[in-house]
Design a protein around this motif. Structure first.
Motif, mmCIF file in Angstrom:
data_model
loop_
_atom_site.group_PDB
_atom_site.id
_atom_site.type_symbol
_atom_site.label_atom_id
_atom_site.label_comp_id
_atom_site.label_asym_id
_atom_site.label_seq_id
_atom_site.Cartn_x
_atom_site.Cartn_y
_atom_site.Cartn_z
ATOM 1 N N LEU A 47 0.871 -1.176 0.000
ATOM 2 C CA LEU A 47 0.000 0.000 0.000
ATOM 3 C C LEU A 47 0.909 1.227 0.000
ATOM 4 C CD1 LEU A 47 -3.091 0.656 0.171
ATOM 5 C CD2 LEU A 47 -2.680 1.158 2.583
ATOM 6 N N ILE A 48 0.897 1.952 -1.114
ATOM 7 C CA ILE A 48 1.751 3.130 -1.258
ATOM 8 C C ILE A 48 0.926 4.375 -0.953
ATOM 9 C CG2 ILE A 48 3.277 4.456 -2.757
ATOM 10 C CD1 ILE A 48 3.485 2.019 -4.574
ATOM 11 N N TYR A 49 1.468 5.218 -0.082
ATOM 12 C CA TYR A 49 0.834 6.491 0.236
ATOM 13 C C TYR A 49 1.709 7.608 -0.304
ATOM 14 C CZ TYR A 49 -0.967 10.402 2.996
ATOM 15 O OH TYR A 49 -1.474 11.611 3.394
ATOM 16 N N PHE A 50 1.211 8.293 -1.353
ATOM 17 C CA PHE A 50 1.884 9.441 -1.931
ATOM 18 C C PHE A 50 1.408 10.691 -1.205
ATOM 19 C CE2 PHE A 50 1.967 6.304 -5.314
ATOM 20 C CZ PHE A 50 3.260 6.407 -5.779
ATOM 21 N N THR A 51 2.348 11.418 -0.628
ATOM 22 C CA THR A 51 2.003 12.591 0.164
ATOM 23 C C THR A 51 2.983 13.727 -0.076
ATOM 24 O OG1 THR A 51 1.570 13.376 2.423
ATOM 25 C CG2 THR A 51 3.312 11.758 2.178
ATOM 26 N N LEU A 83 5.658 4.677 2.272
ATOM 27 C CA LEU A 83 5.416 6.116 2.283
ATOM 28 C C LEU A 83 6.300 6.779 1.241
ATOM 29 C CD1 LEU A 83 4.037 8.538 3.780
ATOM 30 C CD2 LEU A 83 6.088 8.624 5.200
ATOM 31 N N VAL A 84 5.669 7.473 0.293
ATOM 32 C CA VAL A 84 6.399 8.202 -0.742
ATOM 33 C C VAL A 84 6.088 9.679 -0.545
ATOM 34 C CG1 VAL A 84 6.744 8.526 -3.214
ATOM 35 C CG2 VAL A 84 6.290 6.238 -2.313
ATOM 36 N N ASP A 85 7.022 10.372 0.060
ATOM 37 C CA ASP A 85 6.837 11.784 0.391
ATOM 38 C C ASP A 85 7.534 12.660 -0.641
ATOM 39 O OD1 ASP A 85 6.161 14.101 1.739
ATOM 40 O OD2 ASP A 85 7.569 13.798 3.391
ATOM 41 N N MET A 86 6.832 13.703 -1.063
ATOM 42 C CA MET A 86 7.394 14.686 -1.985
ATOM 43 C C MET A 86 7.307 16.074 -1.341
ATOM 44 S SD MET A 86 8.587 13.026 -4.506
ATOM 45 C CE MET A 86 8.927 14.309 -5.685
ATOM 46 N N PRO A 87 8.074 16.291 -0.292
ATOM 47 C CA PRO A 87 8.011 17.580 0.397
ATOM 48 C C PRO A 87 8.687 18.681 -0.416
ATOM 49 C CG PRO A 87 9.784 16.284 1.313
ATOM 50 C CD PRO A 87 9.072 15.411 0.305
ATOM 51 N N ARG A 88 8.333 19.913 -0.112
ATOM 52 C CA ARG A 88 9.001 21.050 -0.736
ATOM 53 C C ARG A 88 10.263 21.427 0.022
ATOM 54 N NH1 ARG A 88 3.482 24.222 -2.186
ATOM 55 N NH2 ARG A 88 3.040 23.027 -4.057
ATOM 56 N N ILE A 103 10.831 8.742 -9.160
ATOM 57 C CA ILE A 103 10.658 7.586 -10.047
ATOM 58 C C ILE A 103 9.343 6.873 -9.722
ATOM 59 C CG2 ILE A 103 11.580 5.297 -10.620
ATOM 60 C CD1 ILE A 103 14.412 6.593 -10.157
ATOM 61 N N LEU A 104 9.059 6.695 -8.431
ATOM 62 C CA LEU A 104 7.806 6.042 -8.028
ATOM 63 C C LEU A 104 6.593 6.885 -8.395
ATOM 64 C CD1 LEU A 104 8.884 4.610 -4.570
ATOM 65 C CD2 LEU A 104 8.447 3.327 -6.681
ATOM 66 N N VAL A 105 6.706 8.203 -8.239
ATOM 67 C CA VAL A 105 5.605 9.090 -8.627
ATOM 68 C C VAL A 105 5.336 8.958 -10.116
ATOM 69 C CG1 VAL A 105 4.942 11.517 -8.910
ATOM 70 C CG2 VAL A 105 5.872 10.733 -6.729
ATOM 71 N N LYS A 106 6.390 8.971 -10.914
ATOM 72 C CA LYS A 106 6.232 8.868 -12.367
ATOM 73 C C LYS A 106 5.578 7.549 -12.768
ATOM 74 C CE LYS A 106 8.807 9.503 -16.633
ATOM 75 N NZ LYS A 106 10.111 9.773 -17.237
#
Length: 153
Positions: A47-51, A83-88, A103-106
């Motif tokens: 279960l991947i959580y993109f945040t 957990l796949v975090d894309m913080p600023r 890469i995971l987001v893409k």
């Protein structure tokens, strides 16, 4: 004495804030390769959580309302959590982790929606996806999503 009381209050406040980011007692992995291995070993879906942990208000609300709930904690036993975090902010994750997350987001969040939850089979096929979280803060859709994945696997 006033300085000691002020220092103590500051320490307690810092502890309380840092615990808020803890995602309760769940074992969230951040390495995709590790999640793949654990998925095969445990025979559980990923279960991947993109945040966007520092900028996405719906992500913060979903974390509080859904992922940090006791009800989800029980259901989480059926998954390998990633957990796949894309913080600023650049100090929240390493540059290497950010590149891996891109890469995971893409690959698995190509629409770029946040928050986004993606379930993968052990063979890394998408078996479900749920995007968004409304201002009404209702978690019914999210629980129905994880329940449906649990029923299949």
């Amino acid at each position: 004495m006033k300085n000691i009381v002020l220092l103590l209050a500051l320490c307690i406040g810092t502890l309380a804030f840092s615990q808020e980011e803890d995602y309760s007692n769940l074992n969230w992995l951040t390495d995709f390769d590790q999640a793949k291995k654990e998925s095969v070993t445990s025979k559980k879906p990923i279960l991947i959580y993109f945040t966007g942990s520092d900028w996405c208000k719906p992500c913060k609300s979903l974390k509080t309302d859904f992922f940090n709930s006791e009800a989800f904690e029980e259901k989480a036993e059926h998954f390998v959590l990633l957990l796949v975090d894309m913080p600023r902010r650049t100090d929240l994750i390493t540059p290497e982790q950010k590149e891996k997350n891109k890469i995971l987001v893409k690959k698995y969040n190509s629409e770029g929606g946040y928050p986004n939850i993606v379930a993968l089979s052990q063979e890394l096929k998408v078996i479900g996806e749920l995007s968004g979280y409304t201002f009404l803060r209702e978690t019914d859709r999210h629980f129905a999503f994880v329940d449906a994945i649990i029923e299949k696997y």
